[in-house]
Write an enzyme that holds these catalytic residues in place. Structure first.
Site, short mmCIF file in Angstrom:
data_model
loop_
_atom_site.label_atom_id
_atom_site.label_comp_id
_atom_site.label_asym_id
_atom_site.label_seq_id
_atom_site.Cartn_x
_atom_site.Cartn_y
_atom_site.Cartn_z
N HIS A 124 0.87 -1.18 0.00
CA HIS A 124 0.00 0.00 0.00
C HIS A 124 0.91 1.23 0.00
CE1 HIS A 124 -2.82 2.94 1.76
NE2 HIS A 124 -3.80 2.12 1.40
N ASP A 201 3.10 -4.65 8.24
CA ASP A 201 1.88 -3.86 8.09
C ASP A 201 0.70 -4.83 8.22
OD1 ASP A 201 -0.39 -2.66 7.13
OD2 ASP A 201 0.51 -1.88 5.29
N GLN A 204 -4.37 -5.37 6.91
CA GLN A 204 -5.31 -6.33 6.30
C GLN A 204 -5.24 -7.70 6.95
OE1 GLN A 204 -7.64 -5.56 4.22
NE2 GLN A 204 -6.97 -3.52 3.61
N LYS A 227 -10.39 -0.95 10.37
CA LYS A 227 -10.48 -2.17 9.54
C LYS A 227 -10.88 -3.37 10.40
CE LYS A 227 -7.40 -0.49 6.08
NZ LYS A 227 -7.97 -0.13 4.79
N CYS A 365 -4.66 2.31 -3.85
CA CYS A 365 -3.46 2.88 -3.21
C CYS A 365 -2.26 1.96 -3.37
CB CYS A 365 -3.69 3.16 -1.72
SG CYS A 365 -4.90 4.43 -1.45
#
Ligand code: PMP
Length: 407
Positions: A124, A201, A204, A227, A365
C-alpha cells in the site's frame, strides 16, 4: 458458523439493513473499512455521556475513570496481539501514522547515507511513501521484493537483497489488492538471521488472522482500528521494547515529556514517549470494545468462515467469460480483485453500485503494483464475517447483468 449465527451477527450491524437506491445493501468493501457493531457505537456514546475527561494527571474522579479505561484498552490490545508488555503498545491514528512514526524515528536513530530499506512491490502507498521520504532525507536506497505470477513474494530474491547496508524490512502481512498472505514468519527469520529488524503492516491481517506477535517475532507491527470494526482515527503501533527505547520521539508536545525547561526537555517513558498530545481515549476504548467483540466470535471461526466465502466467491466468479482474477496465491485472505475482458473496472463498479452493491475499483493505493501488473486497476470484492453466500449469489446475478451491458 451457521446461518442463524451469521444472522444474529448481522443484527449487530444496523447499517447492513440500510437500503441503497431502494435495494438491499450488499457491502463488499471491507478491505477499505469495516462496518461497526452496535456495541462499539454504544461504547462511544457511553464514554461521552458518562466518562469524558482528559486523561492522565487528572486528580478528579472522571479523569481517573477515563484514564483507567484508556489504559485498560492498551492492555486489551496487548493481549489481543499476545505482546509481552503493554508498554509496547502505542496508540496512533492508524496504520499510516504508525509507519510514518517508525520510518521517521528509526531512520533518525539508525540510518545514514548509502543504507537500504526493503519493501515489496505489493505494498500500500502508506508502506512505500514514508520509506521513500526517509530515503530522500538520508540519501538511502529503497529495494523492492518482486512477486511471481500468482502474486506471491519472491523469497529467493528477497534473500539476495538482504545485505550489510539493509537497515530495515517493511512488508504487508496481507495484500489489500491481491489478498496474498505473505510468509511473514519466514521473512522475519531471514531478516533476523542478518540482525535486520522487520515491520509488518497488519492493516489487512489483524481483522482476519489470529496474531501472536511473540511467535511471529516482528519488531514492529501496525494496524488500523477502522479495519477491525472500530472507529476511524485510532490505530496501533506495536514495537519491541528494545526498539522503542532506542528510537527518538516522533512528535513533541504534552504527555510525551517528563520535564520541560527552555534549556532542555526530558522525555517520558514508554508508551507515553510516542503519544504527544491528548490521546484519542474515546477511540482507544471503542477499539478495545471491537477487539472483545471479535474475540467473542473467535478469530479462528472468522478465518474459517471467511475462507469459505473466498472459495465460494472465487468459484462463482469463474462462471463469467473473460474473468481474470488478479492474485491467485495459495494463501489468500477474503479479498478478490478481478477484471473482465476489456471492461474498465470503474464501469463495473459504478453499475454494481446502482444495484446496491458496494465494491471498490481503481488502484487501491497500490500504483506500483498496478504498474508491475500492467493494469489500470481492478474491481475488488472483500468479505467480512457478516457477509453471506446469498449475498455472493446476488452479487453474481448483478455482475452478470453488468458484464452483459458493458460487453
Ligand atoms: N496498509 C494496507 C495493507 C492497507 O490496506 C491500508 C488501508 N487500505 C493501509 C496500509 C493504510 O491504512 P490507514 O489508511 O487506515 O492508515
Amino acid at each position: 458458523m451457521d446461518k442463524e449465527f451469521i444472522q444474529n451477527i448481522r443484527n449487530d450491524f444496523p447499517i447492513l439493513s440500510e437500503k441503497v437506491y431502494k435495494k438491499d445493501l450488499i457491502y463488499f468493501d471491507n478491505a477499505a473499512t469495516t462496518q461497526k457493531p452496535r456495541c462499539v457505537v454504544e461504547k462511544i456514546e457511553q464514554s461521552y455521556y458518562h466518562n469524558n475527561a482528559n486523561i492522565h494527571r487528572g486528580v478528579h474522579y472522571l479523569s481517573q475513570l477515563a484514564t483507567e479505561e484508556h489504559e485498560a484498552a492498551r492492555s486489551t490490545v496487548a493481549e489481543f496481539l499476545h505482546a509481552e508488555k503493554r508498554e509496547e503498545i502505542i496508540f496512533t491514528r492508524g496504520t499510516t501514522e504508525a509507519i510514518n512514526l517508525v520510518a521517521y524515528s528509526f531512520g533518525e536513530a539508525f540510518c545514514k547515507e548509502g543504507d537500504e530499506v526493503i519493501v515489496s512491490v505489493l505494498e500500500h502507498h502508506s508502506n512505500i511513501v514514508p520509506w521513500q521520504m526517509l530515503c530522500e532525507r538520508k540519501g538511502m536506497k529503497l529495494k523492492v521484493i518482486p512477486i511471481n505470477e500468482k502474486g506471491e513474494l519472491r523469497l529467493d530474491v528477497f534473500e539476495s537483497l538482504l545485505n550489510e547496508k539493509t537497515k530495515i524490512v517493511s512488508v504487508a502481512h496481507v495484500s489489500n489488492v491481491l489478498g496474498t498472505i505473505n510468509p511473514v514468519n519466514e521473512i522475519i527469520r531471514l531478516a533476523h538471521s542478518k540482525n535486520i529488524p522487520v515491520l509488518i503492516d497488519g492493516a489487512q491481517s489483524v481483522p482476519h488472522i489470529p496474531i501472536n506477535i511473540k511467535d511471529m517475532d516482528a519488531d514492529f507491527y501496525v494496524f488500523s482500528g477502522h479495519k477491525i470494526y472500530a472507529p476511524t482515527g485510532i490505530g496501533v503501533l506495536y514495537g519491541k521494547e528494545k526498539w522503542l527505547n532506542a528510537i527518538p520521539p516522533y512528535q513533541g508536545g504534552g504527555e510525551m515529556i517528563q520535564t520541560v525547561t527552555f534549556e532542555k526537555t526530558t522525555y517520558n517513558t514508554l508508551p507515553f514517549k510516542f503519544e504527544a498530545g491528548t490521546p484519542d481515549y474515546i477511540g482507544s476504548t471503542a477499539l478495545a470494545e471491537a477487539l472483545h467483540y471479535v474475540q467473542n466470535i473467535g478469530l479462528d471461526n472468522i478465518a474459517a468462515y471467511e475462507h469459505e466465502l473466498l472459495e465460494y466467491g472465487t468459484e462463482r466468479l469463474m462462471e463469467i467469460e473473460g474473468m481474470r482474477i488478479i492474485g491467485t496465491a495459495k494463501e489468500k485472505s477474503s479479498v478478490i480483485s478481478f477484471l473482465v475482458g476489456n471492461i474498465h473496472p470503474y464501469d463495473i463498479g459504478m453499475l454494481l453500485d446502482k444495484l446496491g452493491i458496494a465494491v471498490r475499483t481503481g488502484h487501491h493505493c497500490a500504483q506500483p503494483l498496478m504498474d508491475s501488473l500492467q493494469i489500470p486497476g481492478t474491481v475488488r470484492a472483500s468479505f467480512a464475517f457478516y457477509n453471506t453466500k446469498e449475498e455472493i449469489d446476488k452479487f453474481m446475478e448483478a455482475l452478470k447483468r453488468v458484464v452483459m451491458m458493458l460487453s
